[in-house]
Design a protein around this motif. Sequence first.
Motif, PDB file in Angstrom:
ATOM      1  N   THR A 220      92.488  94.197  39.826  1.00 24.39           N
ATOM      2  CA  THR A 220      92.879  94.903  38.618  1.00 24.39           C
ATOM      3  C   THR A 220      92.076  96.201  38.482  1.00 24.39           C
ATOM      4  O   THR A 220      92.647  97.272  38.267  1.00 24.39           O
ATOM      5  CB  THR A 220      92.627  94.018  37.384  1.00 24.39           C
ATOM      6  OG1 THR A 220      93.217  92.748  37.620  1.00 24.39           O
ATOM      7  CG2 THR A 220      93.225  94.629  36.153  1.00 24.39           C
ATOM      8  N   TRP A 294     100.529  90.873  35.419  1.00 24.73           N
ATOM      9  CA  TRP A 294      99.393  91.550  36.019  1.00 24.73           C
ATOM     10  C   TRP A 294      99.389  93.057  35.736  1.00 24.73           C
ATOM     11  O   TRP A 294      98.336  93.624  35.419  1.00 24.73           O
ATOM     12  CB  TRP A 294      99.335  91.263  37.524  1.00 24.73           C
ATOM     13  CG  TRP A 294      98.144  91.884  38.146  1.00 24.73           C
ATOM     14  CD1 TRP A 294      96.837  91.577  37.924  1.00 24.73           C
ATOM     15  CD2 TRP A 294      98.140  92.975  39.063  1.00 24.73           C
ATOM     16  NE1 TRP A 294      96.026  92.388  38.657  1.00 24.73           N
ATOM     17  CE2 TRP A 294      96.798  93.261  39.372  1.00 24.73           C
ATOM     18  CE3 TRP A 294      99.165  93.729  39.655  1.00 24.73           C
ATOM     19  CZ2 TRP A 294      96.436  94.278  40.251  1.00 24.73           C
ATOM     20  CZ3 TRP A 294      98.813  94.734  40.540  1.00 24.73           C
ATOM     21  CH2 TRP A 294      97.441  95.003  40.820  1.00 24.73           C
ATOM     22  N   ALA A 297      97.567  93.859  32.740  1.00 24.08           N
ATOM     23  CA  ALA A 297      96.106  93.829  32.865  1.00 24.08           C
ATOM     24  C   ALA A 297      95.603  95.167  33.418  1.00 24.08           C
ATOM     25  O   ALA A 297      94.581  95.697  32.969  1.00 24.08           O
ATOM     26  CB  ALA A 297      95.679  92.684  33.777  1.00 24.08           C
ATOM     27  N   THR A 369      92.792  93.192  27.436  1.00 21.74           N
ATOM     28  CA  THR A 369      93.460  92.420  28.489  1.00 21.74           C
ATOM     29  C   THR A 369      93.986  91.107  27.931  1.00 21.74           C
ATOM     30  O   THR A 369      95.128  90.714  28.192  1.00 21.74           O
ATOM     31  CB  THR A 369      92.480  92.134  29.644  1.00 21.74           C
ATOM     32  OG1 THR A 369      91.878  93.356  30.034  1.00 21.74           O
ATOM     33  CG2 THR A 369      93.193  91.525  30.829  1.00 21.74           C
ATOM     34  N   ALA A 373      97.768  90.873  28.329  1.00 23.42           N
ATOM     35  CA  ALA A 373      98.028  90.191  29.600  1.00 23.42           C
ATOM     36  C   ALA A 373      97.812  88.696  29.504  1.00 23.42           C
ATOM     37  O   ALA A 373      98.267  87.940  30.357  1.00 23.42           O
ATOM     38  CB  ALA A 373      97.144  90.770  30.700  1.00 23.42           C
ATOM     39  N   THR A 380      96.282  86.995  35.632  1.00 21.23           N
ATOM     40  CA  THR A 380      95.611  87.936  34.733  1.00 21.23           C
ATOM     41  C   THR A 380      94.243  87.431  34.293  1.00 21.23           C
ATOM     42  O   THR A 380      93.593  88.061  33.485  1.00 21.23           O
ATOM     43  CB  THR A 380      96.455  88.191  33.468  1.00 21.23           C
ATOM     44  OG1 THR A 380      96.519  86.969  32.726  1.00 21.23           O
ATOM     45  CG2 THR A 380      97.843  88.650  33.805  1.00 21.23           C
TER      46      THR A 380
END
Lengths: 447, 292
Positions: A220, A294, A297, A369, A373, A380
């Motif tokens: 990420t 994802w 994120a 996040t 996410a 995530t």
Amino acid sequence: MALCLLLATPVPAGAVEGSQAQTQTQATIEVSRSGTDARAEGLDFAISDFSRLNKGTNKEYEGAYFGYRYPMASEDAFAVVVIDEKTALAYLPQNALNRLAAQDPSQGFAILLNALDEKASHGGTMLTSMELAYEYTSERSVERGGYRYDFAVEVEPGHYYATVTKDGSTDGSAGALFCDTGRVIPAADVFIEQEPVGFAAFAEFFTSLDLRPFWVSLRTSAVAIIFVFVLGLLAAWWSQRMGTRLKGVLDSILTIPLVLPPTVCGFLLLVLFGNSTPVGRWLLAHGIELIFSWPAAVLAATVVSFPLMYRTARGAFEGLDPSLGDAARTLGWSEPRIFLRLTMPLVWPSIAAGTVLAFARAMGEFGATLFVAGNYPGVTQTMPIAIYFEWMGGHSDVATFWVLVVILFSFVVILFVNGYASHTQRYRRVSADETDAVVRTRREVTR
Amino acid sequence: MKKFKLLRSVIAVLSVFALVFSLVACAQSKVEEPQTEAPPAGDTAPAPDPVELQIFAANSLEKALPEVQALYTQAHPEVTFAATQFKASGDLVEQIGAGATADLLITASKGSMDTAVEGGSIDDTTRIDMFANDLVIVKAKGADITVGSLEDVKSDAFSKIAIGDAATVPAGQYANQALNSIGLYSSDTGKDGEYDAAIAGKVVLADKVGTAANYVATGDCQIGFVYTSDIYRYDGIETAFTVPADAHKAILYPGAVLKASANADVANDFLNFCLTDPGAQSIWSQYGFEVL
């Protein structure tokens, strides 16, 4: 978890066959790590397939009511139904009694039962924490205090239950607190899986550890930092060349994620990209599910770490002496050449430090996040999110591991930034010395 | 000298990018590993298409449900489960409202399921009450604390009381209903009310029932309101007092398949499996859930 329980309960002579038992006052009890099997030194029988049933069910089976029922381990399993805080009804089928030989069940059998029950209770009321009067029976049907207790009732083919019924009622749940069940087998047939200790426990912790949060974090942040690097540089270069009034507004907008709580960023992103908004619906119509995925994120990490890159890059650009550029222009350098060969080399140390800081910020991102996410392991679930959920889930050992990893990582980052800064400073110091020398020479000349 | 400097920075930039890309590639291959291993197991079965169910379940099911899922996968190798989301029921309903996709929702209260139904995401025909649970006051294992009645929560012996945040945590709502029955909470629904001054300063709100249990297990709170089933999934807490069932609404766990589920049949079959399979029954019994 205590694996071997040294019970001080005296085992009376004659209770256990063999000469060993004559002098034995302590029985070493081994309970398997799964909590399903137990045996004790000096006993030629063991308990296997144990489970503690904290609740039963009143559910009917194919339209027929059987009472409040607890699933028994098998047809020939024993069942200990705790009727209330004072009485327990222990059903031991004939084959189990045969295994106990002539021994009184309140001796060896009860010791194994109590050890297994303690391990399975997890803080619920234990057999040993009540002063229970046991009644042992091998009758399949017993009536006590208005309730009828039936054992080894084949409710559905191949599955046996201990049932509690009350005449004229379809709820027998008040007739029992909980029920322990298992099978009595020869001690030689039981396999006790030991709980690993020392290095083995350590090794098992690491092999069972889910390392995906680390890779998710790295992946990420790595992707986010590419966006942040390019966008941050462009934004800094662009804003520096703008009119002052517009620049102030733009600068605030670009910097605000730095000072806003990450949850605010998360909330705004959710509102902006959520499925109930035009943007979210448009994305969904084009097959892009952003929220709780994802890419979300990455988006969250990019938004919160962007200002760090932007601020450092802008600071570096502003710190440049404009006359240097002018000087280069008088030498006929093109603008791209000035940027690549003059500006970039001069601002590079700040940019590098900014990139590392932004990367570290992206690695540490939690609030935004979690908002956009969510917490999906392997997708995530980054390290900070894993720490929070592992701790809340009662896995403080795993949480501690990730905390150490994050501290170590942050330490390395700071070390790197400091090292790089002192490296570039040395270069500056050298040039400062040179300027000093020039000034001194000039002074001397004027003198 | 200048030229070297530039060369060095160009090399530095390139190596940073190379590192980043190699990490990304490495991370991706690492993450995909389990997925590439999965298909062979499914291939041995005649033909059924592999199905992955995403379940959203009440936080209290965090330990028991994965065991039942493993049992189901044993019986149906083609069905696997994506990481199940175990949050406060209210959070799960919010998350579905915000666009998260799921096949099956199990909440810890009628109210939270009703909200999801009103949101239009639930196939109401599949809705069924799955489990019953009890509310208890817990203390840290071995702590020298006695709670003889609900009124005892006012005792000066307790400076911190863990209760789920009623806005999203059903266990918090049930706790507040019980507190309302003795006048310590202002709303009989257990929601949107205020705590009485006698305990207001002591209440620590938790974002899910497991957090409340953990606050007590770690000793940060002396007592907390959780379900009986939470005792069996957290080490370090034990029952101090079982809250009488008539002091709060019946604790029921409704389950239902989502309208948007692409695998509604499988999801429904799993729901049925949870309630009828003898192996599953044993797991629920051990974790203290009464199957309805």
